[in-house]
Design a protein around this motif. Structure first.
Motif, PDB file in Angstrom:
ATOM      1  N   ARG A  33      82.388  53.074-144.973  1.00  0.00           N
ATOM      2  CA  ARG A  33      82.593  53.925-143.569  1.00  0.00           C
ATOM      3  C   ARG A  33      81.242  53.908-142.763  1.00  0.00           C
ATOM      4  O   ARG A  33      81.539  53.894-141.160  1.00  0.00           O
ATOM      5  CB  ARG A  33      82.207  55.379-144.177  1.00  0.00           C
ATOM      6  N   VAL A  34      80.153  53.375-143.364  1.00  0.00           N
ATOM      7  CA  VAL A  34      79.131  52.936-142.412  1.00  0.00           C
ATOM      8  C   VAL A  34      79.261  51.291-141.940  1.00  0.00           C
ATOM      9  O   VAL A  34      79.466  50.823-140.538  1.00  0.00           O
ATOM     10  CB  VAL A  34      77.799  52.435-143.148  1.00  0.00           C
ATOM     11  N   SER A  35      79.943  50.713-142.454  1.00  0.00           N
ATOM     12  CA  SER A  35      80.574  49.550-141.223  1.00  0.00           C
ATOM     13  C   SER A  35      81.355  49.369-141.006  1.00  0.00           C
ATOM     14  O   SER A  35      81.215  49.048-139.830  1.00  0.00           O
ATOM     15  CB  SER A  35      81.230  48.230-142.719  1.00  0.00           C
ATOM     16  N   GLN A  36      82.766  50.394-140.356  1.00  0.00           N
ATOM     17  CA  GLN A  36      83.363  50.914-139.717  1.00  0.00           C
ATOM     18  C   GLN A  36      82.778  51.462-138.786  1.00  0.00           C
ATOM     19  O   GLN A  36      83.000  50.790-137.544  1.00  0.00           O
ATOM     20  CB  GLN A  36      84.268  51.496-140.329  1.00  0.00           C
ATOM     21  N   ALA A  37      82.177  52.221-138.319  1.00  0.00           N
ATOM     22  CA  ALA A  37      81.169  52.797-137.919  1.00  0.00           C
ATOM     23  C   ALA A  37      80.637  52.084-136.890  1.00  0.00           C
ATOM     24  O   ALA A  37      80.576  52.117-136.129  1.00  0.00           O
ATOM     25  CB  ALA A  37      80.117  53.956-138.241  1.00  0.00           C
ATOM     26  N   SER A  38      79.987  51.127-137.700  1.00  0.00           N
ATOM     27  CA  SER A  38      78.980  49.741-137.032  1.00  0.00           C
ATOM     28  C   SER A  38      79.920  49.048-136.132  1.00  0.00           C
ATOM     29  O   SER A  38      79.810  48.729-135.152  1.00  0.00           O
ATOM     30  CB  SER A  38      78.242  49.296-137.987  1.00  0.00           C
ATOM     31  N   ASP A  39      80.876  48.748-136.807  1.00  0.00           N
ATOM     32  CA  ASP A  39      82.132  47.894-136.220  1.00  0.00           C
ATOM     33  C   ASP A  39      82.806  48.771-135.151  1.00  0.00           C
ATOM     34  O   ASP A  39      82.759  48.049-133.691  1.00  0.00           O
ATOM     35  CB  ASP A  39      83.383  47.886-136.766  1.00  0.00           C
ATOM     36  N   SER A  40      82.525  50.294-135.207  1.00  0.00           N
ATOM     37  CA  SER A  40      83.562  50.429-133.414  1.00  0.00           C
ATOM     38  C   SER A  40      82.376  50.933-131.966  1.00  0.00           C
ATOM     39  O   SER A  40      82.325  50.701-131.830  1.00  0.00           O
ATOM     40  CB  SER A  40      83.752  51.945-134.046  1.00  0.00           C
ATOM     41  N   TYR A  41      80.975  51.043-132.562  1.00  0.00           N
ATOM     42  CA  TYR A  41      79.857  51.282-131.553  1.00  0.00           C
ATOM     43  C   TYR A  41      79.401  49.805-131.468  1.00  0.00           C
ATOM     44  O   TYR A  41      79.293  49.318-130.250  1.00  0.00           O
ATOM     45  CB  TYR A  41      78.527  51.445-132.636  1.00  0.00           C
ATOM     46  N   TYR A  42      79.847  48.759-131.677  1.00  0.00           N
ATOM     47  CA  TYR A  42      79.472  47.319-131.546  1.00  0.00           C
ATOM     48  C   TYR A  42      80.483  46.629-130.295  1.00  0.00           C
ATOM     49  O   TYR A  42      80.857  46.402-129.408  1.00  0.00           O
ATOM     50  CB  TYR A  42      79.428  46.272-132.260  1.00  0.00           C
ATOM     51  N   TYR A  43      82.144  47.342-130.663  1.00  0.00           N
ATOM     52  CA  TYR A  43      83.411  47.053-129.948  1.00  0.00           C
ATOM     53  C   TYR A  43      83.142  48.746-128.379  1.00  0.00           C
ATOM     54  O   TYR A  43      83.428  47.695-127.524  1.00  0.00           O
ATOM     55  CB  TYR A  43      84.395  47.442-130.847  1.00  0.00           C
TER      56      TYR A  43
END
Length: 103
Positions: A55-65
């Motif tokens: 989930r942290v990885s997904q959040a990081s990807d979302s914020y980066y995008y």
């Protein structure tokens, strides 16, 4: 103005709390590898850790995008209206300079 938290952020807080509780249970257990309770807690902790990392990885990807999209929109705006971009940049620089000079 009250900032509403996204459902994902609340879920992440809950996941981190769950992970902390599970790991505390593991640490408090006897630690005997033959103990069934220890094995179950260790498995539960490993699964919780895996889920939180995902989930942290997904959040990081979302914020980066989202940050990348904002940068593209700002770039497009400045290319379409360069004088407004210069004015906004100059105003922001002036305000920041005045705030820093007050210190």
């Amino acid at each position: 103005m009250v900032k509403e938290t996204e459902p994902f952020e609340t879920g992440l807080d809950d996941d981190l709390a769950l992970l902390t509780e599970t790991l505390e249970e593991v640490l408090k257990s006897s630690g005997d590898p033959a103990d069934q309770k220890y094995i179950e807690l260790k498995t539960k902790a490993e699964q919780a850790l895996h889920d939180v990392k995902s989930r942290v990885s997904q959040a990081s990807d979302s914020y980066y995008y989202r940050a990348k999209q904002a940068a593209y929109r700002a770039d497009d705006y400045v290319h379409e209206q360069p004088w407004k971009g210069i004015g906004i940049g100059a105003t922001a620089g002036l305000v920041l300079g005045l705030l820093l000079a007050r210190r």
